[in-house]
Structure formats: C-alpha cells, structure tokens
Write an enzyme that holds these catalytic residues in place. Structure first.
Site, short mmCIF file in Angstrom:
data_model
loop_
_atom_site.label_atom_id
_atom_site.label_comp_id
_atom_site.label_asym_id
_atom_site.label_seq_id
_atom_site.Cartn_x
_atom_site.Cartn_y
_atom_site.Cartn_z
N ARG A 1 61.67 10.85 -8.02
CA ARG A 1 61.65 10.10 -6.76
C ARG A 1 62.57 8.89 -6.90
O ARG A 1 62.58 8.20 -7.92
CB ARG A 1 60.23 9.63 -6.42
CG ARG A 1 59.30 10.73 -5.93
CD ARG A 1 59.69 11.22 -4.54
NE ARG A 1 58.74 12.18 -4.01
CZ ARG A 1 58.80 13.49 -4.16
NH1 ARG A 1 59.79 14.02 -4.88
NH2 ARG A 1 57.90 14.28 -3.62
N GLU B 1 65.70 7.81 1.25
CA GLU B 1 66.05 9.11 1.83
C GLU B 1 65.59 9.21 3.30
O GLU B 1 64.53 8.68 3.64
CB GLU B 1 65.40 10.24 1.02
CG GLU B 1 65.96 10.40 -0.37
CD GLU B 1 65.37 11.62 -1.08
OE1 GLU B 1 64.89 12.54 -0.40
OE2 GLU B 1 65.39 11.65 -2.31
N HIS C 1 68.70 16.07 -2.85
CA HIS C 1 67.29 16.40 -3.10
C HIS C 1 67.09 17.92 -3.12
O HIS C 1 66.28 18.48 -2.36
CB HIS C 1 66.39 15.77 -2.03
CG HIS C 1 64.97 15.62 -2.49
ND1 HIS C 1 64.16 14.58 -2.10
CD2 HIS C 1 64.20 16.38 -3.31
CE1 HIS C 1 62.96 14.71 -2.65
NE2 HIS C 1 62.97 15.79 -3.39
#
Length: 332
Positions: free
Chosen positions: A244, A273, A294
C-alpha cells in the site's frame, strides 16, 4: 409455499463474467455494468438498499458512508485482501460483518514483487525505453550497467503470506533474507527461509540493499517508512512497494531519489491512488524509478479465486454460518 426472497447483493465494480453470472444465479445481484468508480453518494445509496455490499479497494466505505447503512445491510463482502478502505470498527458497531479474500493473491503479488526487485537494479525499464525511442547504438562493455542481486541483502517489511512467498523467491536468486514484523516467525520457518529477524526496523533498514514492503496499511503502518527512516537507508539501496502506498512517506521518498540519496524505487502502489504524483512520473521517465498501475495481483486466476471467495463468504453468511474469511479487529 413461495420461494424465499433472494438477498440484494450490490457489487460496486465489474467482476469477471463467470463470477457475475454465479452471483446472479445465487442472489439478487445488482452489477456495475460500466465499471465506473462509484461516488460517495452512490455508495451511500448502495449501503442504504443492500443486504450485502461487495466493494473493492477503490471504494472508501468510511464512517460517513456507513452512517447511511439501512437495517438490512448485515455483510460487507470485500473483493480484495486489504480492508483499509473500510472502517471495520464502525461497521461492526452497526452489526455489520466484514469479510475479505485472503491467501489467493499471495503468489501473484510475490511474483510481481520479485519482478520489480529485478527490474530496478538491472534497469529493465530504461533498456526498453532506449529501444522504444530507437536510440540503441549497439552493445558496449560499460553501457547500461546495473547491479547484481545475488548476494544482496533483502529486507522484507511484513513477513506474512506474501512476505514469506517473496523470501522463497529471493532465496532462489541467492539473496540474503532479513525481515521485520510485529511478530517473529516460528524458528522452523526462519530456518527454512534462512531469514534473519530484526526487532528494530531502524537497524534492519540501515543494513539492507533492497527493501520490499509487504505489510498491510493500518493506522500503525501509516508512513512506517517515514522521512527519518528513509534516511537510514544506504545511498545505493532500492525500495520496492507492492503493498500500500500509504506505508511510505511518498514526498520524502521523492525528495531522496531526486537528490541522489537513494538509488531508486519500484512502486506498484501510491499514496493518493488513483492520482500519481507528477514528480514520480518525471522520475520514471528519467529512468530513476519504475512505476506500475497497481497490478501486482492482476491475474485472471487470482481474480477468479477472489470472486469465488466472495461467493462462499456471502453464501455461508446467508445460510446462517460464520463466513470463513471474517475480518476481526484483532487482525488489523
């Protein structure tokens, strides 16, 4: 005798067709046909109507959204491993069970992590860009020199399923495994991985050549790699993050790479994001870092496995059983 009414299951994003078909067969499933990211207002309406909500990591199910939850919402069956996008404590206080899909993405994410561990020191993205731009003049003994990873020390931050899978792959490349986690592994696993445990994250960071971030994002891990900790790294060290973005102080990381205080980074996740800091994009274009959108867990097999877990969790709950992937506060 009339058939029992199917529960309303609202799915926030488009899932693989076979999963959506099965959801329609088993439940009164409302799908997101155009795959648009739902707005906070749409999420609020969804929790007001649904018996079961199936969100993904792109959906922020916070206290504001949950304040609109209707009396029928009893399960949030998240399509994903991380649950940092859900206020689990608020959900539980409202009598809502939360489930996730752990375990099925371990190998996919570890494969991508290993690919990035190779990509940055060996300058793979830079090499591709040279060919893409038609600038290659031919082989030279001193051109495009990278760094060997065999014999290098890999510091794994978070030694759960994915961290251990990364360690197994890295050992095959001859890397030395070091790790930091809030819990030390059993001796048998440490021995199998030939892993060295560091209770002090600071001490580990100062000694390793590559850092792989594989821990979840929780309040305790927010900016765990702070500006102070990043400065502990050697100037020729690299950072790889497939976990993350919030675990790293992204602004501090950018400053260090721009200043030459860190050799480089490979990032599959970002702090804000889907926005990506323009300075990261500039560094990537200059060949200083590698960035990906991602996609660490993005395999067809993985997505199907995730969908099957979601279905099992919903079906178990609806049938009055405890879902196999129930999230507990003690796990966060």
């Amino acid at each position: 005798m009339p058939a029992k009414k199917k529960p309303l299951v609202i799915v926030t994003r488009t899932l693989p067709a076979v999963i959506e078909t099965r959801l329609r067969e088993l439940f009164d499933a409302r799908l997101n046909e155009d795959d648009h990211p739902m707005t906070p207002a749409e999420l609020a309406e969804a929790v007001r109507e649904a018996d079961v909500l199936v969100p993904t990591v792109t959906d922020r199910i916070d206290s504001a959204v949950l304040s609109h939850a209707g009396p029928n919402l009893k399960l949030i069956a998240s399509f994903g491993t991380g649950v940092d996008h859900i206020d689990v404590q608020v959900a539980m206080s409202r009598g809502i069970t939360v489930t996730n899909t752990p375990g099925v993405l371990t190998d996919d994410t570890a494969d991508m992590t290993m690919a990035l561990i190779l990509a940055v020191p060996r300058r793979l993205a830079e090499g591709f860009e040279v060919l893409k731009q038609g600038e290659w003049a031919g082989w030279s003994p001193t051109w495009m020199l990278g760094r060997r990873i065999t014999g290098k020390r890999l510091g794994i931050l978070g030694m759960g399923r994915i961290g251990q899978a990364v360690a197994r792959r890295a050992r095959a490349f001859g890397m030395q495994i070091h790790y930091h986690d809030r819990r030390r592994l059993p001796a048998t696993i440490e021995e199998a991985l030939e892993a060295t445990y560091w209770e002090s994250l600071d001490q580990m960071l100062a000694r390793v050549d590559i850092v792989s971030v594989n821990c979840p994002h929780t309040p305790a891990t927010y900016h765990l790699l702070s500006a102070r900790r990043l400065k502990l790294l050697k100037k020729d060290a690299y950072i790889v993050n497939t976990a993350r973005g919030e675990v790293i102080d992204e602004a501090a990381l950018i400053r260090m790479i721009e200043a030459g205080d860190l050799a480089g980074a490979a990032l599959d996740v970002f702090e804000n994001e889907p926005e990506v800091n323009p300075r990261l994009i500039k560094l990537a274009r200059a060949g200083r870092i590698v960035i990906l959108p991602h996609m660490g867990s993005a395999t067809l097999e993985g997505r199907l496995d995730m969908g099957e877990k979601v279905i099992v969790n919903i079906k178990s709950f609806i049938d009055g059983h405890r879902p196999p992937d129930r999230v507990l506060l003690s796990m966060l």
